[in-house]
Motif scaffolding. Sequence first.
Motif, mmCIF file in Angstrom:
data_model
loop_
_atom_site.group_PDB
_atom_site.id
_atom_site.type_symbol
_atom_site.label_atom_id
_atom_site.label_comp_id
_atom_site.label_asym_id
_atom_site.label_seq_id
_atom_site.Cartn_x
_atom_site.Cartn_y
_atom_site.Cartn_z
ATOM 1 N N ALA A 99 0.889 -1.070 -0.146
ATOM 2 C CA ALA A 99 -0.100 -0.033 -0.113
ATOM 3 C C ALA A 99 0.985 1.309 -0.146
ATOM 4 O O ALA A 99 1.993 1.405 0.661
ATOM 5 N N GLY A 100 0.444 2.258 -0.818
ATOM 6 C CA GLY A 100 1.344 3.524 -0.794
ATOM 7 C C GLY A 100 0.271 4.779 -1.141
ATOM 8 O O GLY A 100 -0.876 4.457 -1.157
ATOM 9 N N ARG A 101 0.900 5.782 -1.612
ATOM 10 C CA ARG A 101 0.164 7.086 -1.920
ATOM 11 C C ARG A 101 -1.051 6.572 -3.007
ATOM 12 O O ARG A 101 -2.074 7.411 -2.697
ATOM 13 N N ALA A 102 -0.909 5.922 -3.848
ATOM 14 C CA ALA A 102 -2.040 5.570 -4.747
ATOM 15 C C ALA A 102 -3.201 5.065 -4.111
ATOM 16 O O ALA A 102 -4.169 4.664 -4.848
ATOM 17 N N SER A 103 -3.030 4.358 -3.141
ATOM 18 C CA SER A 103 -4.349 3.485 -2.363
ATOM 19 C C SER A 103 -5.245 4.497 -1.678
ATOM 20 O O SER A 103 -4.881 5.380 -0.705
ATOM 21 N N PRO A 104 -6.378 4.337 -2.155
ATOM 22 C CA PRO A 104 -7.552 5.127 -1.210
ATOM 23 C C PRO A 104 -7.409 5.010 0.340
ATOM 24 O O PRO A 104 -7.528 5.918 1.049
ATOM 25 N N TRP A 105 -7.176 3.737 0.713
ATOM 26 C CA TRP A 105 -7.216 3.426 2.133
ATOM 27 C C TRP A 105 -5.985 4.148 2.636
ATOM 28 O O TRP A 105 -6.136 4.829 3.721
ATOM 29 N N TRP A 106 -4.830 4.291 2.043
ATOM 30 C CA TRP A 106 -3.555 4.913 2.694
ATOM 31 C C TRP A 106 -3.991 6.448 3.050
ATOM 32 O O TRP A 106 -3.717 6.927 4.037
ATOM 33 N N ARG A 107 -4.751 6.958 1.907
ATOM 34 C CA ARG A 107 -5.093 8.547 2.256
ATOM 35 C C ARG A 107 -6.253 8.629 3.173
ATOM 36 O O ARG A 107 -6.271 9.457 3.957
ATOM 37 N N ARG A 108 -7.087 7.562 3.091
ATOM 38 C CA ARG A 108 -8.263 7.783 3.824
ATOM 39 C C ARG A 108 -7.876 7.545 5.397
ATOM 40 O O ARG A 108 -8.597 8.586 6.279
ATOM 41 N N THR A 109 -7.083 6.726 5.978
ATOM 42 C CA THR A 109 -6.882 6.628 7.038
ATOM 43 C C THR A 109 -5.821 7.023 7.805
ATOM 44 O O THR A 109 -5.603 7.091 9.010
ATOM 45 N N GLY A 110 -4.927 8.106 7.036
ATOM 46 C CA GLY A 110 -3.844 8.851 7.641
ATOM 47 C C GLY A 110 -2.690 7.714 7.751
ATOM 48 O O GLY A 110 -1.798 7.923 8.932
ATOM 49 N N ALA A 115 -5.209 2.738 11.559
ATOM 50 C CA ALA A 115 -4.298 2.372 10.366
ATOM 51 C C ALA A 115 -2.803 1.820 11.031
ATOM 52 O O ALA A 115 -2.438 0.864 10.587
ATOM 53 N N ARG A 116 -2.495 2.293 12.313
ATOM 54 C CA ARG A 116 -1.399 1.556 13.046
ATOM 55 C C ARG A 116 -1.779 0.186 13.307
ATOM 56 O O ARG A 116 -0.714 -0.710 13.170
ATOM 57 N N GLU A 117 -3.061 -0.180 13.591
ATOM 58 C CA GLU A 117 -3.193 -1.495 13.965
ATOM 59 C C GLU A 117 -3.102 -2.365 12.527
ATOM 60 O O GLU A 117 -2.842 -3.730 12.726
ATOM 61 N N GLN A 118 -3.666 -1.781 11.451
ATOM 62 C CA GLN A 118 -3.515 -2.485 10.343
ATOM 63 C C GLN A 118 -2.527 -2.655 9.361
ATOM 64 O O GLN A 118 -2.057 -3.560 8.750
ATOM 65 N N LEU A 119 -1.805 -1.645 9.322
ATOM 66 C CA LEU A 119 -0.808 -1.350 8.337
ATOM 67 C C LEU A 119 0.396 -2.567 8.208
ATOM 68 O O LEU A 119 0.601 -2.939 6.991
ATOM 69 N N ALA A 120 0.940 -2.690 9.294
ATOM 70 C CA ALA A 120 1.960 -3.951 9.228
ATOM 71 C C ALA A 120 1.588 -5.000 9.133
ATOM 72 O O ALA A 120 2.292 -5.952 9.022
ATOM 73 N N ALA A 132 -3.603 16.830 1.700
ATOM 74 C CA ALA A 132 -3.722 16.481 3.270
ATOM 75 C C ALA A 132 -4.428 15.038 3.398
ATOM 76 O O ALA A 132 -5.563 14.718 2.628
ATOM 77 N N VAL A 133 -3.956 14.353 4.346
ATOM 78 C CA VAL A 133 -4.581 13.065 4.834
ATOM 79 C C VAL A 133 -4.896 13.269 6.200
ATOM 80 O O VAL A 133 -5.019 14.181 6.829
ATOM 81 N N SER A 134 -5.883 12.332 6.791
ATOM 82 C CA SER A 134 -6.497 12.306 8.001
ATOM 83 C C SER A 134 -5.370 12.492 8.995
ATOM 84 O O SER A 134 -4.304 11.519 9.193
ATOM 85 N N LEU A 135 -5.465 13.330 9.891
ATOM 86 C CA LEU A 135 -4.744 13.315 11.099
ATOM 87 C C LEU A 135 -5.268 13.183 12.308
ATOM 88 O O LEU A 135 -5.071 13.842 13.613
#
Length: 435
Positions: free
Chosen positions: A49-60, A179-184, A168-171
């Motif tokens: 997952a990276g910048r082009a992922s909608p999930w990446w941008r939506r979740t911060g 996102a921290r729970e899911q990313l890794a 800007a992404v979600s902060l």
Amino acid sequence: MWVELWRWWWWLWWAAPVAAAEPLPSGDQLVFIEDRREPLISVRLSLPAGRASPWWRRTGAAAAWHMSLQDPALRSRAAAALDVKFSHDDWQTTLQARCLRGDFPELISVLSAMLRDQAVDRELLWEWRGSRRPPWRVDDLTPQRAMQAIAARLLLPRRDPRRYPDTAVSLQPRPVRRAREQLARLPGRVVGFAGDLSASEARAGAIQLLPAPLRAAPLDVRPRLAQPRQGPPGARARARMPMPGRGWVMLTRGGLAYTDPEYPLLTLAMEALVFGGRSRMYTALRHEDGLVYSVVGETGAGPQAGLLLAAAASRPLHVEAVASRVEDLLADFSAAGLTDAERVASAAALRLEQALIDSDPDARLAQQMAAVLFGLPEDFHMKQVQAASAVSLTELNEFIARFFAPEAVSLIRVRPGPDWSLESAREPARESVGE
């Protein structure tokens, strides 16, 4: 000394049985390169997952990922490592680290703690919210990223995330924590080790490093991107970007995916036109005319087609002269193609670049892991270089005449300004982004 010996005896006792008995989680892959020349070990982890992922941008997810390096306790534990870096691009999120062999068990332990940490520092989030340069946006401020953004505004639909490098992404704490729970734990991870260790030690390190994967990835992790369009025929656009003191002239068009049969032809053509001290653009614009500081470019290749770029940096008052020279170079390149000597020299340059990568365990590891993440064989790039070396001059020049025809390539004059702007003959029509 005795502490170090005990630590390694414990590690060797534990590594062999774990590696033999416990496989990697389903869907994850391990890349291992053994190199005993120096007592150094490289560790890499690539997440799909990276910048082009909608999930990446939506979740911060950017904040969640780069926050891993901000914990003072974990940073102090990682001090023994030679380097620890968290990064991302359009396609992947990456952790990379290096250490001496004796520090490997501790490095795996601290990286594992970073990947499993789910705490969110609210004060840090507020600080990043007010900052113009949070850590994940540093790369977005480079000239090459700026060129990509300008090209994307000309050639990509409005909804394509590659048009907005600094969006800007979600902060907010709650989505960042999620996102921290899911990313890794995203399925499809690739973990790699290179250097002074054995295959059993690498597998044991991977098992300790990786958190348990999610049963299924979030639905919007996968990018939904459109193919780059051809700009208005022979488009000659003008743009401004907030980078004072320097002007640019750039050529752009849609690139090719790695898996396109013509990708080896593209690498040869770009080597002759843009890359290296002998390229046509660098020779003409820098050595002969003295108009530019540098020439940069990229093929735009990836798991999907991206944007091809060839850009020359000059003083703003030289932009028109550079643009005129570039148009002449492009017309000649398309009409006459390469000589056989240029073809041979370009193929030799590609082989040398690949040989340099093969001689560096960390660079080789990064290249092979990217291929595996994109569903390609580990030796994919090496075979592409071999394929490029076997291309005939006739086949190559037919490709150049078609792919680099002036009407298929857009030329953009870029000058410094207070904000982003793009003026073209025709703004691309609004359309939905396909799979």
